[in-house]
Design an enzyme around this catalytic site. Sequence first.
Site, PDB file in Angstrom:
ATOM      1  CB  THR A  73     -63.028  60.440 -47.093  1.00 17.39           C
ATOM      2  OG1 THR A  73     -63.397  60.105 -48.152  1.00 17.39           O
ATOM      3  CG2 THR A  73     -63.851  60.027 -45.866  1.00 17.39           C
ATOM      4  CG  ASP A 105     -64.786  63.532 -54.442  1.00 16.11           C
ATOM      5  OD1 ASP A 105     -65.518  62.798 -53.699  1.00 16.11           O
ATOM      6  OD2 ASP A 105     -64.203  62.794 -55.414  1.00 16.11           O
ATOM      7  CB  SER A 106     -59.327  63.026 -54.862  1.00 18.84           C
ATOM      8  OG  SER A 106     -59.803  61.505 -55.216  1.00 18.84           O
ATOM      9  CB  SER A 107     -63.904  62.435 -58.682  1.00 18.36           C
ATOM     10  OG  SER A 107     -64.019  61.466 -57.797  1.00 18.36           O
ATOM     11  CB  THR A 147     -58.208  57.230 -50.959  1.00 13.79           C
ATOM     12  OG1 THR A 147     -59.644  56.974 -51.136  1.00 13.79           O
ATOM     13  CG2 THR A 147     -58.007  57.642 -49.707  1.00 13.79           C
ATOM     14  CB  THR A 157     -48.793  44.505 -67.682  1.00 11.74           C
ATOM     15  OG1 THR A 157     -49.725  43.844 -67.485  1.00 11.74           O
ATOM     16  CG2 THR A 157     -48.194  45.225 -66.286  1.00 11.74           C
ATOM     17  CD  GLN A 158     -56.045  44.806 -69.764  1.00  7.48           C
ATOM     18  OE1 GLN A 158     -56.577  44.095 -69.165  1.00  7.48           O
ATOM     19  NE2 GLN A 158     -56.247  45.350 -71.030  1.00  7.48           N
TER      20      GLN A 158
HETATM   21  N1  ASP Z   1     -64.332  60.078 -53.002  1.00  6.69           N
HETATM   22  C1  ASP Z   1     -63.233  60.492 -52.040  1.00  6.69           C
HETATM   23  C2  ASP Z   1     -62.201  61.233 -52.813  1.00  6.69           C
HETATM   24  O1  ASP Z   1     -61.420  60.718 -53.539  1.00  6.69           O
HETATM   25  C3  ASP Z   1     -62.744  59.333 -51.193  1.00  6.69           C
HETATM   26  C4  ASP Z   1     -61.595  59.485 -50.335  1.00  6.69           C
HETATM   27  O2  ASP Z   1     -61.399  60.547 -49.895  1.00  6.69           O
HETATM   28  O3  ASP Z   1     -61.063  58.440 -49.931  1.00  6.69           O
HETATM   29  O4  ASP Z   1     -61.932  62.341 -52.568  1.00  6.69           O
END
Ligand code: ASP
Length: 343
Positions: free
Chosen positions: A16, A60-62, A92, A279-280
């Site tokens: 982002t 995107d960090s995903s 993030t 641990t969770q």
């Molecule tokens: N979906 C975004 C990412 O992780 C969210 C962010 O940047 O905060 O790439």
Amino acid sequence: MKNRVPDILLIYTGGTIGMVKDYKTNALKAFNFDQIKSKIPELKLLDCNIETVSFPCPIDSSDMSPKYWVEIAEIIENRYDDIDGFVVLTGTDTMSYTASAMSFMLENLNKPVIFTGSQLPIGDLRTDAKENLITAIQVAATQENGKGKIREVGLYFEYKLYRANRTTKVSSEQFEAFESPNYPHLGESGVHLNFNTRWIKDEDQTAGLVVRKNFDSNVVVLKLFPGITEKVVEHMLSFSELEGVVMETYGAGNAPTASWFIDIVKRTIDRKIPVINVTQCTGGSVLMGLYDSSIRLKEIGVINGKDITTESAIAKLKYLLGLQTSHKDFKTKFERSLRGEMS
Ligand code: ASP
């Protein structure tokens, strides 16, 4: 001792922070990061030289993966001798995973590597990106006795500097998106930028930087929940290429006492596959043996993840597997803090 101002390399991978709103369509789109200084003219006021490098196709960090971890580490490796501090911008969502991985990959690190990002795009009126970015650069540029004040991998977000491999993302909407539940923050930005010197890694590395790049391994996270069935656990742990397991247990490291459950975990360990007990709970530590429900885990050789985060446990597991650590040594190595990731 250097008299010149520090040289900082800003590495943009995506997320982002590097987006602007197209006010005609209302959609977020990536902007050319080379133009960052024109987007944030304040950067020119900082007492350091800033260079930028950007992933050709920001992600995107995903979509982050070990392949990109290696790309980030190689950028750092290639500029390590002539740059004083690095700031890495990622989304993030998986920042804690990437930053934890980086802490293991960069062996003998003796310069600041600070991760940051933002909840709102840099082009948004109410953005948190400016403060995060400007202060992360200031942290990376802070010198003491001619060296970086921070000589480890940090994560700066919303006025706090953390040890990166202790962090976890806790909010998808608050500006205060990260926490470090089991380790104090390393610094805080208010009217002044204050460092908690006591908690910052202070040993000076004399050995040169070694970058570990071998991270490809088949690991799973087995999150326990009441009612998890034998079939599900069996299925997750029985595939032949499995190399490691992070098992998210309850409370202080507790798990079902049913014999089918213990048998499956034992069979996995007998196949020389490390199983880590994490641990969770967001805060606190695994204490195997405290309750009946964890005594058997201890007896069959489950590894104690203590107060490590799941993000860091995955990175450490992959790192140790990548080093071809023998099964015999794995438990001892994992249970020892390597980068301050566990107490
Ligand atoms: N979906 C975004 C990412 O992780 C969210 C962010 O940047 O905060 O790439």
